[in-house]
Design a protein around this motif. Structure first.
Motif, PDB file in Angstrom:
ATOM      1  N   LYS A   8      12.352  -4.246   5.517  1.00  0.00           N
ATOM      2  CA  LYS A   8      11.525  -4.309   5.471  1.00  0.00           C
ATOM      3  C   LYS A   8      11.178  -2.621   4.931  1.00  0.00           C
ATOM      4  O   LYS A   8      10.098  -2.399   3.916  1.00  0.00           O
ATOM      5  CB  LYS A   8      10.102  -4.990   5.493  1.00  0.00           C
ATOM      6  N   SER A  12      10.053  -0.277   1.576  1.00  0.00           N
ATOM      7  CA  SER A  12       9.341  -0.091   1.598  1.00  0.00           C
ATOM      8  C   SER A  12       9.140   1.822   1.169  1.00  0.00           C
ATOM      9  O   SER A  12       8.817   2.282   0.395  1.00  0.00           O
ATOM     10  CB  SER A  12       8.558  -0.456   2.194  1.00  0.00           C
ATOM     11  N   TYR A  49       4.647  -7.637  -1.505  1.00  0.00           N
ATOM     12  CA  TYR A  49       5.634  -8.379   0.370  1.00  0.00           C
ATOM     13  C   TYR A  49       4.437  -6.838   0.513  1.00  0.00           C
ATOM     14  O   TYR A  49       5.002  -6.234   1.840  1.00  0.00           O
ATOM     15  CB  TYR A  49       6.393  -8.949  -0.223  1.00  0.00           C
ATOM     16  N   TYR A  50       5.755  -5.644  -0.237  1.00  0.00           N
ATOM     17  CA  TYR A  50       5.895  -4.271   0.453  1.00  0.00           C
ATOM     18  C   TYR A  50       4.334  -3.486   0.607  1.00  0.00           C
ATOM     19  O   TYR A  50       3.122  -3.499   1.349  1.00  0.00           O
ATOM     20  CB  TYR A  50       6.019  -3.497   0.121  1.00  0.00           C
TER      21      TYR A  50
END
Length: 232
Positions: A8, A12, A49-50
Protein backbone atom coordinates in the motif's frame (compact mmCIF):
# COMPACT_ATOMS: atom_id res chain seq x y z
CA UNK A 1 5.66 -3.65 8.31
CA UNK A 2 3.48 -6.35 6.75
CA UNK A 3 3.59 -7.26 3.09
CA UNK A 4 0.14 -5.71 2.55
CA UNK A 5 1.07 -2.41 4.23
CA UNK A 6 4.36 -2.30 2.32
CA UNK A 7 2.50 -2.72 -0.97
CA UNK A 8 0.00 0.00 0.00
CA UNK A 9 2.84 2.40 0.84
CA UNK A 10 4.53 1.67 -2.50
CA UNK A 11 1.31 2.22 -4.43
CA UNK A 12 0.54 5.38 -2.44
CA UNK A 13 3.92 6.83 -3.41
CA UNK A 14 3.29 5.93 -7.04
CA UNK A 15 -0.09 7.68 -6.93
CA UNK A 16 1.54 10.73 -5.33
CA UNK A 17 4.16 10.91 -8.09
CA UNK A 18 1.51 10.63 -10.80
CA UNK A 19 -0.67 13.24 -9.10
CA UNK A 20 2.32 15.58 -8.78
CA UNK A 21 2.94 15.35 -12.53
CA UNK A 22 -0.69 16.10 -13.37
CA UNK A 23 -0.97 18.95 -10.85
CA UNK A 24 2.24 20.48 -12.23
CA UNK A 25 1.06 20.15 -15.85
CA UNK A 26 -2.64 21.03 -15.52
CA UNK A 27 -2.87 22.82 -12.20
CA UNK A 28 -4.75 21.62 -9.14
CA UNK A 29 -8.10 23.00 -10.31
CA UNK A 30 -7.66 21.44 -13.75
CA UNK A 31 -6.98 17.93 -12.44
CA UNK A 32 -9.69 15.56 -11.23
CA UNK A 33 -9.52 12.29 -9.33
CA UNK A 34 -10.73 10.62 -12.53
CA UNK A 35 -7.68 12.02 -14.37
CA UNK A 36 -5.37 10.60 -11.70
CA UNK A 37 -7.14 7.22 -11.68
CA UNK A 38 -6.94 6.97 -15.48
CA UNK A 39 -3.26 7.91 -15.44
CA UNK A 40 -2.71 5.12 -12.92
CA UNK A 41 -4.72 2.63 -14.97
CA UNK A 42 -7.21 2.07 -12.17
CA UNK A 43 -10.82 2.91 -11.37
CA UNK A 44 -11.85 5.77 -9.08
CA UNK A 45 -13.13 3.34 -6.40
CA UNK A 46 -9.74 1.63 -6.48
CA UNK A 47 -8.02 5.01 -6.05
CA UNK A 48 -10.17 5.74 -3.01
CA UNK A 49 -8.41 2.90 -1.23
CA UNK A 50 -5.28 5.07 -1.19
CA UNK A 51 -6.65 8.65 -1.15
CA UNK A 52 -10.23 9.77 -0.66
CA UNK A 53 -9.89 13.14 -2.43
CA UNK A 54 -7.48 15.19 -4.50
CA UNK A 55 -7.22 17.60 -1.55
CA UNK A 56 -5.85 14.72 0.54
CA UNK A 57 -3.35 13.97 -2.22
CA UNK A 58 -2.25 17.58 -2.42
CA UNK A 59 -1.93 17.92 1.37
CA UNK A 60 0.28 14.82 1.47
CA UNK A 61 2.48 16.22 -1.30
CA UNK A 62 2.81 19.60 0.42
CA UNK A 63 3.64 18.00 3.78
CA UNK A 64 6.25 15.82 2.12
CA UNK A 65 8.05 18.89 0.81
CA UNK A 66 7.78 21.90 3.11
CA UNK A 67 6.40 20.08 6.15
CA UNK A 68 9.14 17.48 6.35
CA UNK A 69 11.74 20.07 5.37
CA UNK A 70 10.85 22.40 8.23
CA UNK A 71 10.90 19.58 10.79
CA UNK A 72 14.29 18.29 9.63
CA UNK A 73 15.76 21.79 9.63
CA UNK A 74 14.60 22.48 13.18
CA UNK A 75 16.18 19.25 14.43
CA UNK A 76 19.39 20.08 12.60
CA UNK A 77 19.61 23.60 14.03
CA UNK A 78 19.19 22.27 17.57
CA UNK A 79 22.13 19.88 17.28
CA UNK A 80 25.12 20.84 19.42
CA UNK A 81 27.64 18.47 17.85
CA UNK A 82 27.82 20.37 14.55
CA UNK A 83 29.25 23.78 13.73
CA UNK A 84 27.16 26.32 11.83
CA UNK A 85 29.20 25.59 8.69
CA UNK A 86 28.52 21.85 9.03
CA UNK A 87 24.82 22.53 9.49
CA UNK A 88 24.79 24.75 6.43
CA UNK A 89 26.46 22.07 4.36
CA UNK A 90 23.93 19.49 5.54
CA UNK A 91 21.03 21.79 4.61
CA UNK A 92 22.33 22.72 1.17
CA UNK A 93 23.46 19.24 0.14
CA UNK A 94 20.39 17.45 1.48
CA UNK A 95 17.84 19.89 0.07
CA UNK A 96 19.52 20.20 -3.32
CA UNK A 97 19.61 16.41 -3.74
CA UNK A 98 15.95 16.13 -2.73
CA UNK A 99 14.89 18.81 -5.23
CA UNK A 100 16.92 17.23 -8.06
CA UNK A 101 15.49 13.79 -7.32
CA UNK A 102 11.85 14.98 -7.16
CA UNK A 103 11.69 18.13 -9.32
CA UNK A 104 8.03 17.68 -10.28
CA UNK A 105 6.88 17.83 -6.66
CA UNK A 106 8.65 21.16 -6.16
CA UNK A 107 7.39 22.57 -9.46
CA UNK A 108 3.80 21.74 -8.60
CA UNK A 109 3.99 23.94 -5.50
CA UNK A 110 5.24 26.90 -7.52
CA UNK A 111 2.47 26.50 -10.06
CA UNK A 112 -0.37 25.70 -7.67
CA UNK A 113 0.35 27.92 -4.67
CA UNK A 114 -2.37 30.39 -5.68
CA UNK A 115 -4.86 27.51 -6.09
CA UNK A 116 -4.20 25.78 -2.77
CA UNK A 117 -7.27 25.35 -0.54
CA UNK A 118 -7.09 27.69 2.44
CA UNK A 119 -6.29 25.00 5.01
CA UNK A 120 -3.46 23.58 2.89
CA UNK A 121 -2.17 27.05 2.01
CA UNK A 122 -2.00 28.02 5.68
CA UNK A 123 -0.09 24.86 6.53
CA UNK A 124 2.24 25.33 3.57
CA UNK A 125 2.89 29.00 4.37
CA UNK A 126 3.62 28.20 8.01
CA UNK A 127 6.10 25.50 7.01
CA UNK A 128 7.82 27.83 4.54
CA UNK A 129 8.09 30.46 7.27
CA UNK A 130 9.67 27.95 9.65
CA UNK A 131 12.17 26.89 6.98
CA UNK A 132 13.21 30.51 6.45
CA UNK A 133 13.44 31.15 10.20
CA UNK A 134 15.53 28.04 10.91
CA UNK A 135 17.96 28.64 8.05
CA UNK A 136 18.26 32.31 9.03
CA UNK A 137 19.06 31.19 12.58
CA UNK A 138 21.79 28.83 11.39
CA UNK A 139 23.36 31.59 9.32
CA UNK A 140 23.04 34.05 12.21
CA UNK A 141 24.74 31.57 14.54
CA UNK A 142 27.59 31.27 12.05
CA UNK A 143 27.96 35.04 11.84
CA UNK A 144 28.09 35.38 15.63
CA UNK A 145 30.61 32.55 15.97
CA UNK A 146 32.85 34.11 13.34
CA UNK A 147 32.48 31.18 10.93
CA UNK A 148 30.51 33.28 8.42
CA UNK A 149 31.02 36.74 7.08
CA UNK A 150 28.77 39.44 8.65
CA UNK A 151 25.79 39.16 6.32
CA UNK A 152 22.09 39.79 6.67
CA UNK A 153 21.01 36.28 7.60
CA UNK A 154 17.43 36.61 6.34
CA UNK A 155 18.39 37.95 2.91
CA UNK A 156 21.07 35.26 2.65
CA UNK A 157 18.59 32.54 3.65
CA UNK A 158 16.11 33.75 1.00
CA UNK A 159 18.90 33.63 -1.59
CA UNK A 160 20.01 30.11 -0.66
CA UNK A 161 16.43 28.78 -0.69
CA UNK A 162 15.69 30.41 -4.03
CA UNK A 163 18.84 29.07 -5.65
CA UNK A 164 18.15 25.53 -4.48
CA UNK A 165 14.44 25.55 -5.39
CA UNK A 166 15.30 26.71 -8.91
CA UNK A 167 16.99 23.35 -9.52
CA UNK A 168 13.50 21.91 -10.05
CA UNK A 169 13.12 24.02 -13.19
CA UNK A 170 16.45 23.54 -14.92
CA UNK A 171 17.92 20.23 -13.76
CA UNK A 172 17.93 17.49 -16.40
CA UNK A 173 18.03 13.93 -14.97
CA UNK A 174 19.43 12.76 -18.32
CA UNK A 175 22.18 15.36 -18.21
CA UNK A 176 25.85 14.84 -17.32
CA UNK A 177 25.59 15.77 -13.63
CA UNK A 178 24.07 13.67 -10.84
CA UNK A 179 21.94 15.19 -8.03
CA UNK A 180 24.91 14.75 -5.68
CA UNK A 181 27.24 16.62 -8.05
CA UNK A 182 24.72 19.43 -8.44
CA UNK A 183 24.39 19.63 -4.65
CA UNK A 184 28.16 19.85 -4.14
CA UNK A 185 28.38 22.65 -6.70
CA UNK A 186 25.58 24.49 -4.92
CA UNK A 187 27.37 24.21 -1.59
CA UNK A 188 30.59 25.48 -3.14
CA UNK A 189 28.79 28.61 -4.37
CA UNK A 190 27.12 29.20 -1.01
CA UNK A 191 30.19 28.53 1.12
CA UNK A 192 32.46 30.77 -0.93
CA UNK A 193 30.10 33.64 -0.28
CA UNK A 194 29.79 32.98 3.45
CA UNK A 195 32.74 31.20 5.01
CA UNK A 196 35.55 33.03 6.72
CA UNK A 197 38.88 31.31 7.20
CA UNK A 198 42.26 30.72 5.70
CA UNK A 199 40.84 31.12 2.20
CA UNK A 200 39.67 34.66 3.00
CA UNK A 201 42.38 36.39 0.98
CA UNK A 202 42.02 40.17 0.68
CA UNK A 203 42.12 42.04 -2.58
CA UNK A 204 45.42 43.72 -3.32
CA UNK A 205 46.43 46.95 -1.71
CA UNK A 206 44.84 49.24 0.84
CA UNK A 207 41.28 48.80 -0.49
CA UNK A 208 41.41 45.07 0.16
CA UNK A 209 42.68 45.54 3.69
CA UNK A 210 40.01 48.16 4.40
CA UNK A 211 37.32 45.78 3.13
CA UNK A 212 38.42 43.10 5.60
CA UNK A 213 38.54 45.63 8.44
CA UNK A 214 34.98 46.67 7.64
CA UNK A 215 33.87 43.04 7.81
CA UNK A 216 35.53 42.62 11.20
CA UNK A 217 33.96 45.84 12.51
CA UNK A 218 30.53 44.72 11.31
CA UNK A 219 31.06 41.40 13.07
CA UNK A 220 32.05 43.20 16.29
CA UNK A 221 29.00 45.47 16.08
CA UNK A 222 26.76 42.43 15.69
CA UNK A 223 28.25 40.79 18.78
CA UNK A 224 27.84 43.95 20.84
CA UNK A 225 24.25 44.38 19.64
CA UNK A 226 23.54 40.81 20.80
CA UNK A 227 24.77 41.65 24.27
CA UNK A 228 28.18 39.98 24.10
CA UNK A 229 31.25 41.73 25.48
CA UNK A 230 34.94 41.18 24.74
CA UNK A 231 36.75 39.12 27.38
CA UNK A 232 39.91 40.49 28.97
Amino acid sequence: MTKASSRKELMSNTVLEKAAVLFAERGFAGTSLRDIAEAMGMTRPALYYYFDSKETLLRELVRGITGVGSQELRKLRERTDLSAAEKLRTVVIGTAVRVAESPVRFRLLERNEAELPDSILQEHSASKGRILDELSAIIGDGVRSGEFRPVNERITAFSVIGMINWIAWWYNPQGPSSPEEIAEEMYTLVSRGLLRGEDRVPARGIEGAVALLREDLTHLERLLADGERPTS
